[in-house]
Design a protein around this motif. Structure first.
Motif, PDB file in Angstrom:
ATOM      1  N   LEU A 277       3.169  11.428  35.989  1.00  0.00           N
ATOM      2  CA  LEU A 277       4.649  11.973  35.744  1.00  0.00           C
ATOM      3  C   LEU A 277       5.124  11.587  34.359  1.00  0.00           C
ATOM      4  N   VAL A 278       5.883  12.614  33.654  1.00  0.00           N
ATOM      5  CA  VAL A 278       6.480  12.355  32.434  1.00  0.00           C
ATOM      6  C   VAL A 278       7.954  12.487  32.508  1.00  0.00           C
ATOM      7  N   LEU A 279       8.708  11.393  32.212  1.00  0.00           N
ATOM      8  CA  LEU A 279      10.266  11.538  32.131  1.00  0.00           C
ATOM      9  C   LEU A 279      10.657  11.554  30.651  1.00  0.00           C
TER      10      LEU A 279
ATOM     11  N   VAL B   3       9.859  15.922  34.116  1.00  0.00           N
ATOM     12  CA  VAL B   3      11.121  15.880  34.543  1.00  0.00           C
ATOM     13  C   VAL B   3      11.923  15.377  33.165  1.00  0.00           C
ATOM     14  N   LEU B   4      12.694  16.236  32.787  1.00  0.00           N
ATOM     15  CA  LEU B   4      13.599  16.361  31.516  1.00  0.00           C
ATOM     16  C   LEU B   4      14.913  15.563  31.932  1.00  0.00           C
TER      17      LEU B   4
ATOM     18  N   ASP C 202       9.021  20.704  35.279  1.00  0.00           N
ATOM     19  CA  ASP C 202       9.087  20.682  36.860  1.00  0.00           C
ATOM     20  C   ASP C 202      10.464  20.389  37.654  1.00  0.00           C
ATOM     21  N   ASP C 203      11.236  19.564  36.918  1.00  0.00           N
ATOM     22  CA  ASP C 203      12.565  19.291  37.364  1.00  0.00           C
ATOM     23  C   ASP C 203      13.627  18.536  36.360  1.00  0.00           C
ATOM     24  N   TYR C 204      14.838  18.605  36.386  1.00  0.00           N
ATOM     25  CA  TYR C 204      15.577  17.750  35.599  1.00  0.00           C
ATOM     26  C   TYR C 204      16.667  17.180  35.967  1.00  0.00           C
ATOM     27  N   LEU C 205      17.383  16.182  35.194  1.00  0.00           N
ATOM     28  CA  LEU C 205      18.257  15.565  35.405  1.00  0.00           C
ATOM     29  C   LEU C 205      19.543  15.676  34.398  1.00  0.00           C
ATOM     30  N   ILE C 206      20.720  15.775  35.020  1.00  0.00           N
ATOM     31  CA  ILE C 206      21.853  15.925  34.012  1.00  0.00           C
ATOM     32  C   ILE C 206      22.503  14.401  34.059  1.00  0.00           C
TER      33      ILE C 206
END
Length: 144
Positions: A59-61, A93-94, A112-116
């Motif tokens: 996993l990469v954040l 995940v960005l 694959d996913d993101y956070l705001i």
């Protein structure tokens, strides 16, 4: 910290955190470490690409904003490298701001996913653990 952790060996998985903001990066590293995740934190996205030459991260954040390249460019380069090397696919995940929402939503299949931001610590932990589990579920299906 060792970057190549194997879930089957009972070791906690290691994720790569790319964040140029020292305050946020320090906070995220501590938060995720407190949830039994090993975190390798770098402030430059290109340094993360270089580290991937020697280590595998499930996993990469990464933040959208970067010191050298932005998160969007990073995703494209990371995916190209994984494709060329035929390595297992990492989940990405960005983390971005509201102004990045539309661009993040259009980045499929780069991430694959993101956070705001701002987001709750509980959401960060939940998304990381969910994406980490999705990675291992996908790897197990791929072996069948």
């Amino acid at each position: 910290m060792g970057a190549n952790m194997d879930k089957k060996e009972g070791k906690s998985p290691c994720l790569l955190l790319l964040d140029p903001d020292f305050e946020l990066g320090w906070h995220l590293q501590g938060l995720l470490s407190s949830h039994d995740l090993q975190v390798t934190w770098l402030t430059k996205h290109l340094s993360g690409l270089a580290l991937s030459d020697d280590h595998y991260f499930p996993l990469v954040l990464a933040t959208v904003e970067g010191q050298d390249i932005d998160g969007m460019e990073f995703c494209a380069l990371w995916r190209q490298r994984q494709s060329r090397r035929k390595t297992p696919v990492s989940r990405i995940v960005l983390i971005g701001h509201d102004r990045d929402r539309e661009q993040l939503a259009d980045l499929d299949p780069g991430m694959d996913d993101y956070l705001i931001e701002p987001c709750l610590d509980a959401e960060v932990v939940w998304r990381v653990k969910r994406n980490m589990q999705s990675h291992y579920d996908f790897q197990a299906q791929d072996r069948i």
